[in-house]
Design an enzyme around this catalytic site. Sequence first.
Site, PDB file in Angstrom:
ATOM      1  CD  GLU A  50      98.711  19.500 -36.715  1.00 37.67           C
ATOM      2  OE1 GLU A  50      99.239  20.525 -36.220  1.00 37.67           O
ATOM      3  OE2 GLU A  50      99.285  18.801 -37.576  1.00 37.67           O
TER       4      GLU A  50
ATOM      5  CG  HIS B 299     102.826  19.080 -36.608  1.00 36.97           C
ATOM      6  ND1 HIS B 299     102.066  18.812 -37.717  1.00 36.97           N
ATOM      7  CD2 HIS B 299     104.109  18.913 -36.990  1.00 36.97           C
ATOM      8  CE1 HIS B 299     102.861  18.486 -38.733  1.00 36.97           C
ATOM      9  NE2 HIS B 299     104.113  18.540 -38.315  1.00 36.97           N
TER      10      HIS B 299
ATOM     11  CB  CYS C  70     104.633  20.664 -40.775  1.00 39.68           C
ATOM     12  SG  CYS C  70     105.991  19.518 -41.021  1.00 39.68           S
TER      13      CYS C  70
END
EC number: 6.3.5.3
Lengths: 98, 231
Positions: free
Chosen positions: B196, B194, B85
């Site tokens: 994560e 994302h 991002c």
Amino acid sequence: MPTIVVEVMPKAELLDPQGKAVAGALTRLGNTDITGVRVGKRFELTTAGPVDDATLEQVRGVAVDLLSNSVIEDVVGVSVVDGPTVSTESAPTETVAP
Amino acid sequence: MRIGVITFPGSLDDRDALRAVRLADAEPVALWHGSHDLEGVDALVLPGGFSYGDYLRAGAIAAHAPIMSEVIDAAAKGMPVLGICNGFQMLTEAHLLPGGLIRNDVGTFVRRDQALHVEQTNTAWTNGFTAGQEIVIPLKNGEGGFIASDDELDRIEGEGRVVFRYLGVNPNGSLRDIAGVSNERGNVVGLMPHPEHATELGFGPDTRDAMRSGTDGLTFFTSAIQALQAV
């Protein structure tokens, strides 16, 4: 002290979602004669001393290296104006291609 | 295996990235933007967030942070570097990755669980996927529109550097549905969604099996470990 104005615009061939949103608002407000808007940026740089060729060269450098991203934007103007801020009366005294 | 996550002023997802590294069985190392020390890490993550409030351009000021000179050197030597991002935006601003990111064409911030098509499995961060695999990880951004000139797009497509494409919905007007790209060598990867946030049961996207059970993002981090062990 003089002010150096750097103007940056999104590349003409690429999308400008911000300009598109503003154009939509203008149309909704009845400005049907305005057919397009593109939104760019204007930077006003002030210097400690007078602006000479070396200063302008330095500004052209930072205009390309930091103030704009050449992948998505173009530097469309680097100009010098007098005074700490720019009023509508003070026309640019010098305009140079970036 | 030590994987560093760099915190910039305005980073938001650095803690989640550090946790994802730990969940992948590597040692997370918190790094600081103002330092010139990578502390001997084996791989790097530039996390999501809004560094410097997205002032100037998203990622532009952070791309000139002190630690970025070490990041650029390490990337040139082949260290795996992942930009998520805002981290992806930084890597394009630092010219480690092609293209640029502009405001979403829809004009709003978009947050959704996003399906992606994995196009390249020969990168340091995607070797654990199978070619053509469909994955779902969260997406959340306001300036995620990937753009480049037609020539540049043709070039990176020809070189096999489009790593992820949006599946189903194109959430932000990215040209050719591009969600993530790599450098020529494949050690530097950036994407807007994302990974994560999809690494742990109970906290990921919904799947057919259970709510919040999606862990497709974990493979990014295990891939990097695999890539490092293969060296």
